[in-house]
Each structure stands twice: as C-alpha cells, then as structure tokens.
Design a protein around this motif. Structure first.
Motif, PDB file in Angstrom:
ATOM      1  N   ALA A  26       2.587  80.749   1.075  1.00 28.74           N
ATOM      2  CA  ALA A  26       3.487  80.636   2.226  1.00 28.74           C
ATOM      3  C   ALA A  26       2.811  79.880   3.367  1.00 28.74           C
ATOM      4  O   ALA A  26       3.429  79.030   4.028  1.00 28.74           O
ATOM      5  CB  ALA A  26       3.918  82.024   2.690  1.00 28.74           C
ATOM      6  N   THR A  27       1.546  80.158   3.585  1.00 25.97           N
ATOM      7  CA  THR A  27       0.801  79.489   4.661  1.00 25.97           C
ATOM      8  C   THR A  27       0.596  78.009   4.351  1.00 25.97           C
ATOM      9  O   THR A  27       0.790  77.143   5.223  1.00 25.97           O
ATOM     10  CB  THR A  27      -0.569  80.165   4.866  1.00 25.97           C
ATOM     11  OG1 THR A  27      -0.360  81.530   5.235  1.00 25.97           O
ATOM     12  CG2 THR A  27      -1.363  79.466   5.957  1.00 25.97           C
ATOM     13  N   ASN A  28       0.224  77.704   3.127  1.00 22.13           N
ATOM     14  CA  ASN A  28      -0.103  76.320   2.770  1.00 22.13           C
ATOM     15  C   ASN A  28       1.126  75.427   2.647  1.00 22.13           C
ATOM     16  O   ASN A  28       1.030  74.214   2.850  1.00 22.13           O
ATOM     17  CB  ASN A  28      -0.884  76.291   1.454  1.00 22.13           C
ATOM     18  CG  ASN A  28      -2.313  76.794   1.622  1.00 22.13           C
ATOM     19  OD1 ASN A  28      -2.807  76.881   2.735  1.00 22.13           O
ATOM     20  ND2 ASN A  28      -2.962  77.135   0.531  1.00 22.13           N
ATOM     21  N   THR A  29       2.277  76.014   2.314  1.00 16.66           N
ATOM     22  CA  THR A  29       3.482  75.192   2.141  1.00 16.66           C
ATOM     23  C   THR A  29       4.411  75.241   3.343  1.00 16.66           C
ATOM     24  O   THR A  29       5.280  74.382   3.499  1.00 16.66           O
ATOM     25  CB  THR A  29       4.276  75.657   0.898  1.00 16.66           C
ATOM     26  OG1 THR A  29       4.699  77.018   1.082  1.00 16.66           O
ATOM     27  CG2 THR A  29       3.436  75.537  -0.372  1.00 16.66           C
ATOM     28  N   ASN A  30       4.263  76.280   4.185  1.00 14.47           N
ATOM     29  CA  ASN A  30       5.181  76.508   5.308  1.00 14.47           C
ATOM     30  C   ASN A  30       6.588  76.877   4.848  1.00 14.47           C
ATOM     31  O   ASN A  30       7.567  76.657   5.557  1.00 14.47           O
ATOM     32  CB  ASN A  30       5.251  75.287   6.239  1.00 14.47           C
ATOM     33  CG  ASN A  30       4.141  75.315   7.283  1.00 14.47           C
ATOM     34  OD1 ASN A  30       3.816  76.378   7.824  1.00 14.47           O
ATOM     35  ND2 ASN A  30       3.552  74.171   7.541  1.00 14.47           N
ATOM     36  N   TYR A  31       6.676  77.426   3.629  1.00 15.23           N
ATOM     37  CA  TYR A  31       7.946  77.920   3.109  1.00 15.23           C
ATOM     38  C   TYR A  31       7.779  79.400   2.761  1.00 15.23           C
ATOM     39  O   TYR A  31       6.712  79.985   2.954  1.00 15.23           O
ATOM     40  CB  TYR A  31       8.370  77.122   1.869  1.00 15.23           C
ATOM     41  CG  TYR A  31       8.459  75.634   2.092  1.00 15.23           C
ATOM     42  CD1 TYR A  31       9.200  75.113   3.150  1.00 15.23           C
ATOM     43  CD2 TYR A  31       7.811  74.734   1.246  1.00 15.23           C
ATOM     44  CE1 TYR A  31       9.286  73.742   3.368  1.00 15.23           C
ATOM     45  CE2 TYR A  31       7.886  73.361   1.456  1.00 15.23           C
ATOM     46  CZ  TYR A  31       8.629  72.868   2.523  1.00 15.23           C
ATOM     47  OH  TYR A  31       8.706  71.518   2.741  1.00 15.23           O
ATOM     48  N   ALA A  32       8.833  80.013   2.262  1.00 13.10           N
ATOM     49  CA  ALA A  32       8.744  81.394   1.781  1.00 13.10           C
ATOM     50  C   ALA A  32       8.235  81.376   0.344  1.00 13.10           C
ATOM     51  O   ALA A  32       8.504  80.444  -0.420  1.00 13.10           O
ATOM     52  CB  ALA A  32      10.117  82.068   1.849  1.00 13.10           C
ATOM     53  N   ALA A  33       7.495  82.407  -0.015  1.00 13.94           N
ATOM     54  CA  ALA A  33       6.933  82.479  -1.369  1.00 13.94           C
ATOM     55  C   ALA A  33       7.201  83.858  -1.969  1.00 13.94           C
ATOM     56  O   ALA A  33       7.244  84.864  -1.253  1.00 13.94           O
ATOM     57  CB  ALA A  33       5.432  82.207  -1.338  1.00 13.94           C
ATOM     58  N   LEU A  34       7.395  83.873  -3.282  1.00 14.36           N
ATOM     59  CA  LEU A  34       7.517  85.143  -3.994  1.00 14.36           C
ATOM     60  C   LEU A  34       6.720  85.061  -5.291  1.00 14.36           C
ATOM     61  O   LEU A  34       6.597  83.997  -5.890  1.00 14.36           O
ATOM     62  CB  LEU A  34       8.977  85.503  -4.276  1.00 14.36           C
ATOM     63  CG  LEU A  34       9.793  84.675  -5.274  1.00 14.36           C
ATOM     64  CD1 LEU A  34       9.577  85.166  -6.704  1.00 14.36           C
ATOM     65  CD2 LEU A  34      11.276  84.743  -4.937  1.00 14.36           C
TER      66      LEU A  34
END
Length: 253
Positions: free
Chosen positions: A31-39
């Motif tokens: 999430a931090t590296n992409t600036n998106y939500a992650a699951l």
C-alpha cells in the motif's frame, strides 16, 4: 524495493506462526509503495487431495470419522449410526473408502465415484453418504477460515474519481467486510491452473460490483505443496500499471 522483498522472503520461510505478521507487513508495504489499497489472503491448500480416512466405533451407535487431507489437515467428526458396526465391517469399509478415494480432490469425487462406492458398500450405502459428506466438509474446511489482510484503504481519497462520497463509502465498506473479500478471492481463483498468475481487472471486469469504478491487479503467491494465497492491488482506472505489475513480478520472483 529489493531489500524489502528479500526481508519478506526471509520471514516467509521461518516459523508458520509468523505468517500472519508477515502478511500484514507485506500488505502495508504494498500500500505504501504503490499508493493504492492492498489486500492479501492467508495461504490455503488449493485442490486439496484426500490422504486417509479412518472409521472407528467409539460407543454403541457412535462412529468417529477421521479425515486427513493434503497438508496434513485433520478433521475429526462423530456421527450417529443406526446400529453397532462390527470390526470386520469397519475394516472392509475403511479398505473400500481408502482404495477408492485416496489421492482424489473434492471435484474428482463425482457422482460416478459415489455410485460405485454405495453399490460396493451394500447395506452400508447410507453410511457411505454420511462419510462422504464429512469428507467434503474436511476438504473445504480451510475455505471458511480464510484470513484476509488489508492496508491503504484511505489511499483512495488521493484520487478524485474515487473520493466521491458514495464511491469511497462502498469501496471502504468492501475492504472491511471479510465475506465480500472472500468472495473476491474465490472469484479470481476460479480459473484453471494455467490462468493463474498476474491478472488485471478494469472497471466492470472486477469480480466484485463495489469495485467497478476501480482497477484491480491480482497475483498468486506460492509457498509450495499447493499452499497458495492471493495479493490484490486496488486503485483508480488510471492506475500506474507498469509500477504495480513490476512490483508484483519482483515479489513473485
């Protein structure tokens, strides 16, 4: 980053009780590296194969069914039977069930297999039905306990097309509901083994209706022996696909 990937891989080969910690950290990093939500879904055995069945009489009319599936997942079930079953009958049933079912997945235990078993079981055909029901439950047991870890839900507010009140509310609600995310993971893993790998869903292609305004990129991680999980990155349709795909490829290598 390469150093972060190395750290994650080193953690993954350590004790199993650290897997939850590792997956939570990995979700945060993505999430931090992409600036998106992650699951990330916890690891599960896919296409579990039956390894062993043991039937044992415990008391009058109480039968213990021990089912062992791939990954040494063991399920013990006690069921009622119409009458006490002799040792010889139990031995024959154990031999019949193990010779017919060992090494099969739940998908391979089809009507033909069941019909042959019931015919060979004779007066114990109804008991075979009961045993097969418990076997199916054992094989699918870990699906009900699937853990999913999420991070970066608030990143969606960085993108105007997703920060609209209703859209943002639906998406955050989705990321907080385990049942919906379980459905999502099941859908993206419903293809054949050949279709496994990195997949991209844009807009209406998303398996979950509440993600139709997003792009979702998924990938499977493999711990060996059929133990696999799913990683998902959720962002706007104008997502930086090159960066996301590169991140996942680096992680999978």
């Amino acid at each position: 980053k390469e150093q972060e990937v190395t750290e994650i891989k080193e953690l993954m080969i350590q004790r199993v009780d650290r897997v939850e910690l590792v997956l939570k950290k990995l979700a945060q990093l993505l999430a931090t590296n992409t600036n998106y939500a992650a699951l990330i879904s916890g690891p599960q055995y896919h296409r579990n194969k039956l390894k062993f069945i043991q039937l044992s009489m415990m008391d009058d009319r109480k039968l213990l069914i021990v089912t062992v599936v791939e990954g040494n997942l063991i399920k013990n079930t006690m069921v009622d039977v119409p009458r006490n079953i002799s040792r010889e009958e139990l031995l024959n049933l154990n031999i019949l069930l193990n010779s017919a079912l060992n090494g099969l997945t739940i998908e391979e235990i089809n009507l033909d297999v069941i019909s042959r078993l019931k015919e060979q079981a004779g007066v114990h055909s109804s008991l075979v039905d009961t045993v097969l029901t418990e076997v199916a439950r054992a094989i699918r047991a870990d699906e009900e306990d699937l853990q999913i870890y999420t991070s970066g839900a608030t990143n969606i507010f960085k993108y105007p097309e997703l920060s609209d009140g209703d859209k943002a509310s639906r998406l955050i609600d989705t990321l907080e509901h385990k049942e919906v995310l379980q459905e999502f993971v099941a859908e993206v893993n419903s293809g054949t083994e050949e279709e496994a790998g990195i997949q991209v869903y844009i807009g209406d292609e998303s398996p979950v209706q509440s993600m139709k305004d997003c792009s979702v990129v998924t990938a499977n991680y493999d711990l060996g022996g059929g133990l696999r999980g799913t990683i998902g990155i959720i962002g706007p349709k104008r997502m930086d696909y090159e960066k996301v795909l590169g991140t996942l490829r680096n992680l999978m290598n």
